[in-house]
Design a protein around this motif. Structure first.
Motif, mmCIF file in Angstrom:
data_model
loop_
_atom_site.group_PDB
_atom_site.id
_atom_site.type_symbol
_atom_site.label_atom_id
_atom_site.label_comp_id
_atom_site.label_asym_id
_atom_site.label_seq_id
_atom_site.Cartn_x
_atom_site.Cartn_y
_atom_site.Cartn_z
ATOM 1 N N GLN A 1 7.533 8.546 9.020
ATOM 2 C CA GLN A 1 7.107 8.321 7.641
ATOM 3 C C GLN A 1 5.622 8.003 7.583
ATOM 4 O O GLN A 1 4.901 8.518 6.734
ATOM 5 C CB GLN A 1 7.924 7.186 7.012
ATOM 6 N N ARG B 1 3.675 11.164 7.991
ATOM 7 C CA ARG B 1 3.632 11.931 6.738
ATOM 8 C C ARG B 1 2.612 11.351 5.764
ATOM 9 O O ARG B 1 1.852 12.083 5.135
ATOM 10 C CB ARG B 1 5.011 11.956 6.076
ATOM 11 N N GLU B 2 2.616 10.016 5.624
ATOM 12 C CA GLU B 2 1.687 9.365 4.701
ATOM 13 C C GLU B 2 0.238 9.571 5.122
ATOM 14 O O GLU B 2 -0.627 9.847 4.288
ATOM 15 C CB GLU B 2 1.997 7.872 4.614
ATOM 16 N N HIS C 1 -0.919 12.011 6.965
ATOM 17 C CA HIS C 1 -1.236 13.432 6.788
ATOM 18 C C HIS C 1 -1.513 13.749 5.319
ATOM 19 O O HIS C 1 -2.475 14.444 4.989
ATOM 20 C CB HIS C 1 -0.079 14.290 7.307
ATOM 21 N N ARG C 2 -0.669 13.209 4.432
ATOM 22 C CA ARG C 2 -0.804 13.471 3.003
ATOM 23 C C ARG C 2 -2.045 12.806 2.409
ATOM 24 O O ARG C 2 -2.785 13.424 1.642
ATOM 25 C CB ARG C 2 0.436 12.950 2.277
ATOM 26 N N ASN C 3 -2.267 11.551 2.742
ATOM 27 C CA ASN C 3 -3.279 10.762 2.042
ATOM 28 C C ASN C 3 -4.652 10.763 2.702
ATOM 29 O O ASN C 3 -5.650 10.594 2.008
ATOM 30 C CB ASN C 3 -2.794 9.316 1.897
ATOM 31 N N GLU C 4 -4.709 10.913 4.007
ATOM 32 C CA GLU C 4 -5.997 10.812 4.675
ATOM 33 C C GLU C 4 -6.499 12.141 5.209
ATOM 34 O O GLU C 4 -7.669 12.458 5.079
ATOM 35 C CB GLU C 4 -5.907 9.802 5.840
ATOM 36 N N ARG C 5 -5.630 12.906 5.801
ATOM 37 C CA ARG C 5 -6.067 14.146 6.438
ATOM 38 C C ARG C 5 -6.286 15.266 5.445
ATOM 39 O O ARG C 5 -7.116 16.130 5.639
ATOM 40 C CB ARG C 5 -5.047 14.597 7.499
ATOM 41 N N ASN C 6 -5.537 15.253 4.355
ATOM 42 C CA ASN C 6 -5.655 16.312 3.357
ATOM 43 C C ASN C 6 -6.234 15.809 2.056
ATOM 44 O O ASN C 6 -5.992 16.361 0.991
ATOM 45 C CB ASN C 6 -4.293 16.946 3.087
#
Length: 76
Positions: free
Chosen positions: A63, A66-67, A69-74
């Motif tokens: 989890q 995912r967070e 990846h969603r919030n920082e990497r993209n």
């Protein structure tokens, strides 16, 4: 005669919380995934985290991955 060594933790030293350790592991595994794309390696490391930190840690780390990846990497 055996000597027993007693290691004392300083009272003002901060102890790392489990959540911080899991988030750091998630960040490390996400970076490893982005570079190597080796699912077997990631699964192996997640299984070892379950052994070290206890049950259901694998889901928490996934989890966090995912967070991150969603919030920082993209982030746009």
């Amino acid at each position: 005669m055996k000597h027993k060594y007693i290691y004392r933790k300083a009272s003002n030293a901060p102890s790392p919380s489990l959540e911080c350790l899991l988030m750091a592991s998630a960040r490390e595994l996400l970076t490893t995934w982005e570079v190597l794309q080796d699912k077997a390696l990631i699964d192996k490391h997640l299984a070892s985290l379950d052994k070290v930190y206890g049950a259901n840690v694998e889901q928490k780390v996934r989890q966090y991955m995912r967070e991150i990846h969603r919030n920082e990497r993209n982030a746009r």
